[in-house]
Enzyme design. Structure first.
Site, PDB file in Angstrom:
ATOM      1  N   GLU A 125      28.319  -0.082 -58.097  1.00 51.01           N
ATOM      2  CA  GLU A 125      28.778  -1.358 -57.477  1.00 51.01           C
ATOM      3  C   GLU A 125      27.858  -1.664 -56.275  1.00 51.01           C
ATOM      4  OE1 GLU A 125      30.815  -3.112 -59.139  1.00 51.01           O
ATOM      5  OE2 GLU A 125      31.331  -1.571 -60.442  1.00 51.01           O
ATOM      6  N   PRO A 183      50.835   0.337 -64.845  1.00 50.40           N
ATOM      7  CA  PRO A 183      52.375   0.709 -64.581  1.00 50.40           C
ATOM      8  C   PRO A 183      52.193   1.370 -63.074  1.00 50.40           C
ATOM      9  CG  PRO A 183      51.410   1.953 -66.680  1.00 50.40           C
ATOM     10  CD  PRO A 183      50.035   1.112 -65.926  1.00 50.40           C
ATOM     11  N   GLY A 184      53.475   0.892 -62.805  1.00 48.80           N
ATOM     12  CA  GLY A 184      53.845   1.591 -61.263  1.00 48.80           C
ATOM     13  C   GLY A 184      53.036   0.859 -60.194  1.00 48.80           C
ATOM     14  N   THR A 191      57.820  -4.769 -60.952  1.00 46.02           N
ATOM     15  CA  THR A 191      59.278  -4.811 -60.938  1.00 46.02           C
ATOM     16  C   THR A 191      59.647  -5.217 -59.618  1.00 46.02           C
ATOM     17  OG1 THR A 191      59.246  -3.576 -62.946  1.00 46.02           O
ATOM     18  CG2 THR A 191      61.452  -4.014 -61.899  1.00 46.02           C
TER      19      THR A 191
HETATM   20  P1  ADP Z   1      55.890  -1.492 -62.243  1.00 46.15           P
HETATM   21  O1  ADP Z   1      56.858  -2.547 -62.648  1.00 46.15           O
HETATM   22  O2  ADP Z   1      54.465  -2.340 -61.938  1.00 46.15           O
HETATM   23  O3  ADP Z   1      55.585  -0.506 -63.175  1.00 46.15           O
HETATM   24  P2  ADP Z   1      57.561  -0.753 -60.208  1.00 46.15           P
HETATM   25  O4  ADP Z   1      57.829  -2.033 -59.584  1.00 46.15           O
HETATM   26  O5  ADP Z   1      58.684  -0.397 -61.197  1.00 46.15           O
HETATM   27  O6  ADP Z   1      56.184  -0.854 -61.010  1.00 46.15           O
HETATM   28  O7  ADP Z   1      57.400   0.306 -59.111  1.00 46.15           O
HETATM   29  C1  ADP Z   1      58.021   1.642 -59.189  1.00 46.15           C
HETATM   30  C2  ADP Z   1      58.319   2.225 -57.807  1.00 46.15           C
HETATM   31  O8  ADP Z   1      57.073   2.368 -57.124  1.00 46.15           O
HETATM   32  C3  ADP Z   1      59.193   1.007 -56.861  1.00 46.15           C
HETATM   33  O9  ADP Z   1      60.466   1.035 -57.091  1.00 46.15           O
HETATM   34  C4  ADP Z   1      58.555   1.692 -55.572  1.00 46.15           C
HETATM   35  O10 ADP Z   1      59.565   2.526 -55.203  1.00 46.15           O
HETATM   36  C5  ADP Z   1      57.364   2.255 -55.940  1.00 46.15           C
HETATM   37  N1  ADP Z   1      56.167   1.169 -55.528  1.00 46.15           N
HETATM   38  C6  ADP Z   1      55.372   0.573 -56.290  1.00 46.15           C
HETATM   39  N2  ADP Z   1      54.380  -0.304 -55.738  1.00 46.15           N
HETATM   40  C7  ADP Z   1      55.026  -0.417 -54.410  1.00 46.15           C
HETATM   41  C8  ADP Z   1      54.445  -1.126 -53.259  1.00 46.15           C
HETATM   42  N3  ADP Z   1      53.483  -2.119 -53.237  1.00 46.15           N
HETATM   43  N4  ADP Z   1      55.144  -1.081 -52.285  1.00 46.15           N
HETATM   44  C9  ADP Z   1      56.046  -0.199 -52.202  1.00 46.15           C
HETATM   45  N5  ADP Z   1      56.600   0.637 -53.241  1.00 46.15           N
HETATM   46  C10 ADP Z   1      56.096   0.606 -54.282  1.00 46.15           C
HETATM   47 ZN    ZN Z   2      28.404  -3.140 -63.467  1.00 51.30          ZN
END
Ligand code: ADP
Ligand code: ZN
Length: 618
Positions: A411, A189-190, A194
Site C-alpha cells: 500500500e 461479521p462482528g 446489529t
Molecule cells: P454484526 O451484526 O456486525 O455481526 P454485532 O453488532 O452483532 O455484529 O456485534 C456483536 C457484539 O460485538 C456487539 O453486541 C458488541 O458487544 C460488540 N461490538 C461490535 N462492534 C462494536 C463496536 N463498534 N463498539 C462496541 N462494541 C462492539
Molecule cells: Zn494494490
C-alpha cells in the site's frame, strides 16, 4: 394491612394476576394457527404427521415436528384425505372443559380487574402494551445508544440523519420529500452492524423489529413470504419504527428467473414479498429498514434500487484507534486493574472485530475471576488473547505478521508513487485493514468529478497501480497474488487507452474496441482489424504497462527510505489519512534536506546551523 378495603383490593389484584398468568399460559400453549387452505396444501404434499380434532378445532404436528392449529370448516370432508395421506388422527367430542367454561363466564370481570391493575401499575405497561400475541414483538427493553457503539464514527455520522427522520418524520415529509426507506450495512461479521441498528432505534426511541434472513427461508412452502407480510403488518402498527434484517443475503440473493429447485423458489417468493412490502408502505408510515450483509456482491440488484436499500454503508474492521475505543467501552463493564494498558492491548490484536474485542474483555474477566483476583490484569488479557487467537487461527481469519508487512509495503508503494507524480488525484486514505478479499486499500479522491482524463493522468494511474507490486518486489524480492486486482485494473486502463480512446502513438487515434460500460452498451469490436494490428495492440499494452512499472520501481528505489518509513508508520497506525501521510512525508523531506546539507558541508564546517543554511539555500 390495616385497611380492609385495601386488603380486598390486594386480594382482587392477586386473583387478576393469577388469571392473567393463566391467560398468557393459554396463549403460549396454543400452537400458531394456520389457514385451513394452507393446512390443506401441506396435507396434500404429505407434510403433516398427525392431527387431533376436537369439534372443528384441529391441532397437529407437521413432518418437521412443528405444532400448529387450524379451524376446520367441514371435518367429514377432510377425513378421506387424512386417511389417504396416512396421517395419525385422534380426536374427542366438542365439549369444552369445565375450567374453560368457568373462565369464559368470569372473563369480563377479570378483564376489568386486569385493566385496573395494568393502569394502576405503570411498570406493567411496557410489557403488555407491546402485545404478546405476535411473533414479531418489538424489542424495546435494552436501550442501546450511539455511545455503546465505539470507533465507527463515519458510519454513525451518516446514520445520524436516519435517527432524525425517525424522531421527527413529519418535519421532513412536510414539503413532499421522500424519507429514505432502507439502509444496507455491509461488513464482516462482528463489526457491530446489529449493534448499530439497535442504537439507531435507541437514539430515536422507536420500536425495533429484528429478523434474521435465514429465519425466513428455513421454513417450508409459502411461510417465508407470509412471515414477511406478518412482520410488516406488525411494524406498521408501531410506526415510526425500525426493521432490522440480518444476513439479508439469505433471502436477497440474485433471483434466477428461470426453472428453480423448490428451495430457491421458496427463497424467491420471500424476496418478492419483501420487495412488494417495501414498495407498499408510504412515507406516512415511517418505517426504516436496515439490512446487514457480508456479501453485498451476491444481492439481487432489485434490492438496491432507489426507494429500497438505496443507501449503502460499509463498516470495516476497526484499526488501532477504533480497537482502543471499543476496548474502552467494554472495559467499563469489568473491574480493571489500575495498571491495565488498553492502548497496548489494542495494538496487540490486529484484525480483531468488535465482537472479538467484546469477547476478549469478557474472557479476561473470567480468567481473572478463576484466579480469585480482585481486578482484571494485563496477564489475564494475554491469556484470553492467546485463547481467542488460537480459535481464530483455526478459522484462518488472523492476518499473519508477514502478510501485514507485505500489505504495508504494497500500500505504501501505491501511495508513494501517487505522491511523487504530478497529475493525479490526491491521497484520501490508506489502510492495511483487510476488507472483503482485499488485504489493504489506498484511496484517492477525485478533486472535481473528472469528465475527461488526460493521457498523462491515465499513465500515472497505471504507475500508481504498479507501485504496489513494485514495492513488494523491491523489498521482499518476491511476487505475490496480492496485486492481482491492481493488474486487472492497469490492464483495463492500458487497453482502453490504446484501443478505445486512441491515445497510443503507435496505434493512432483509432477506436478498435469498446468496453463494457461504454455508451454502446455491450463490449465489442467496432473496427475490424487484422492479425497484425491485434499483435500491435498486445505489444502496445505490454509496453505501456511495462514503462509504468519501471517508472514506479524507479521512484520507489529513489525514495527507498520513505518507503520504509511509510510502511513502518502504516504497521503502527493501520489506517492513515492524508494529513498523517503528509506528516511522514515532511519528516522524510526534512531528513533528506539535513543529509544534503551535511554532505555538502562535509569537512568544510564543523558547526552547522541548519536554520541558517535553509535560509541561504531555500
Ligand atoms: P454484526 O451484526 O456486525 O455481526 P454485532 O453488532 O452483532 O455484529 O456485534 C456483536 C457484539 O460485538 C456487539 O453486541 C458488541 O458487544 C460488540 N461490538 C461490535 N462492534 C462494536 C463496536 N463498534 N463498539 C462496541 N462494541 C462492539
Ligand atoms: Zn494494490
Amino acid at each position: 394491612m390495616k385497611n380492609p378495603v385495601q386488603l380486598g383490593l390486594w386480594l382482587l389484584a392477586l386473583t387478576a394476576v393469577g388469571i392473567f398468568g393463566y391467560n398468557v399460559y393459554l396463549r403460549e400453549t396454543t400452537p400458531p394457527q394456520r389457514a385451513y387452505t394452507e393446512f390443506l396444501s401441506e396435507l396434500r404434499q404429505g407434510a403433516i404427521a398427525k392431527v387431533h380434532i376436537q369439534g372443528q378445532t384441529l391441532t397437529g404436528e407437521d413432518t418437521a415436528g412443528r405444532a400448529f392449529g387450524a379451524f376446520v370448516p367441514d371435518v367429514a370432508a377432510l377425513t378421506p384425505l387424512l386417511v389417504e395421506k396416512e396421517v395419525v388422527v385422534t380426536g374427542e367430542q366438542a365439549t369444552p372443559s369445565g375450567l374453560a367454561d368457568a373462565f369464559k363466564t368470569l372473563l369480563p370481570a377479570l378483564l376489568i380487574l386486569g385493566g385496573w391493575l395494568i393502569f394502576s401499575k405503570k411498570s406493567f405497561k411496557g410489557d403488555f402494551a407491546a402485545g404478546r400475541d405476535s411473533r414479531f414483538t418489538p424489542i424495546k427493553s435494552e436501550r442501546i445508544t450511539f455511545a455503546d457503539v465505539a470507533g465507527i464514527t463515519e458510519a454513525k455520522e451518516e446514520l445520524q440523519e436516519i435517527v432524525e427522520f425517525l424522531k421527527n418524520p413529519t418535519k421532513y415529509s412536510r414539503l413532499g420529500g421522500r424519507i429514505p426507506k432502507g439502509v444496507l450495512l455491509q461488513g464482516a461479521p462482528g463489526t457491530g452492524k446489529t449493534l448499530l441498528a439497535k442504537a439507531i432505534a435507541g437514539e430515536a426511541s422507536v420500536a425495533f423489529f429484528s429478523m434474521g434472513g435465514s429465519d425466513f427461508v428455513e421454513i417450508f412452502a409459502g411461510v417465508g413470504a407470509s412471515r414477511v407480510r406478518e412482520l410488516f403488518a406488525e411494524a406498521k402498527k408501531s410506526a415510526p419504527c425500525l426493521i432490522f434484517i440480518d444476513e439479508i443475503d439469505a433471502i436477497g440473493g440474485r433471483r434466477s428467473g428461470g426453472q428453480n429447485s423448490g428451495a430457491s423458489d421458496e427463497r424467491e417468493q420471500t424476496l418478492n414479498a419483501l420487495l412488494v412490502e417495501m414498495d407498499g408502505f408510504d412515507s406516512e408510515e415511517t418505517i426504516i429498514m436496515i439490512a446487514a450483509t457480508n456479501r453485498p456482491d451476491i444481492l439481487d440488484p432489485a434490492l438496491l434500487r432507489p426507494g429500497r436499500f438505496d443507501r449503502q454503508i460499509t463498516i470495516s474492521l476497526p484499526d488501532v484507534k477504533g480497537r482502543l475505543k471499543i476496548l474502552e467501552v467494554h472495559a467499563q463493564k469489568i473491574v480493571a486493574a489500575p495498571e491495565l494498558n488498553l492502548a497496548a492491548i489494542a495494538r496487540s490484536i490486529p484484525g480483531f472485530s468488535g465482537a472479538e474485542i467484546a469477547n476478549l474483555v469478557n474472557e479476561a474477566a473470567l480468567t481473572a475471576a478463576k484466579r480469585n483476583k480482585d481486578a482484571v490484569e494485563m496477564t489475564d488479557f494475554e491469556e484470553a488473547k492467546d485463547k481467542i487467537v488460537m480459535g481464530l487461527a483455526r478459522k484462518s481469519v488472523v492476518v499473519s505478521e508477514k502478510d501485514r508487512r507485505l500489505t504495508a509495503y504494497h500500500e505504501a508503494g501505491h501511495a508513494i508513487v501517487g505522491l511523487m507524480l504530478e497529475e493525479t488525484d490526491p491521497l484520501h486514505k490508506i489502510t492495511i485493514i483487510p476488507r472483503g478479499r482485499a488485504m489493504g486499500l489506498t484511496q484517492q479522491v477525485a478533486l472535481d468529478e473528472r469528465l475527461t482524463y488526460s493521457r498523462e493522468y491515465l499513465l500515472n494511474r497505471i504507475a500508481i497501480l504498479m507501485g504496489g507490486r513494485a514495492a513488494e518486489e523491491l523489498v521482499f524480492n518476491r511476487l505475490t497474488t496480492g496485486a492481482s486486482n491492481d493488474i486487472v485494473q492497469a490492464t483495463e486502463i492500458a487497453s482502453r487507452l490504446s484501443c478505445e480512446w486512441g491515445m497510443s502513438s503507435v496505434l493512432g487515434p483509432i477506436a478498435y474496441r469498446t468496453s463494457g460500460d461504454g455508451f454502446l452498451g455491450e463490449s465489442g469490436q467496432i473496427k475490424p482489424y487484422s492479425e497484425m494490428i491485434a499483435r500491435r495492440i498486445d505489444q502496445e499494452i505490454k509496453h505501456l504497462i511495462g514503462d509504468c512499472y519501471d517508472q514506479a520501481a524507479e521512484l520507489l528505489k529513489k525514495h527507498n527510505r520513505f518507503l520504509h518509513k511509510f510502511a513502518e508508520a502504516l504497521l503502527l497506525n493501520e489506517t492513515m489519512d492524508a494529513e498523517e501521510v503528509d506528516l511522514v512525508y515532511r519528516s522524510y523531506l526534512k531528513e533528506r534536506e539535513l543529509e544534503r546539507i551535511l554532505t555538502e558541508n562535509g569537512g568544510k564546517n564543523d558547526s552547522i546551523n541548519t536554520n541558517e543554511q535553509t535560509e541561504v539555500f531555500p
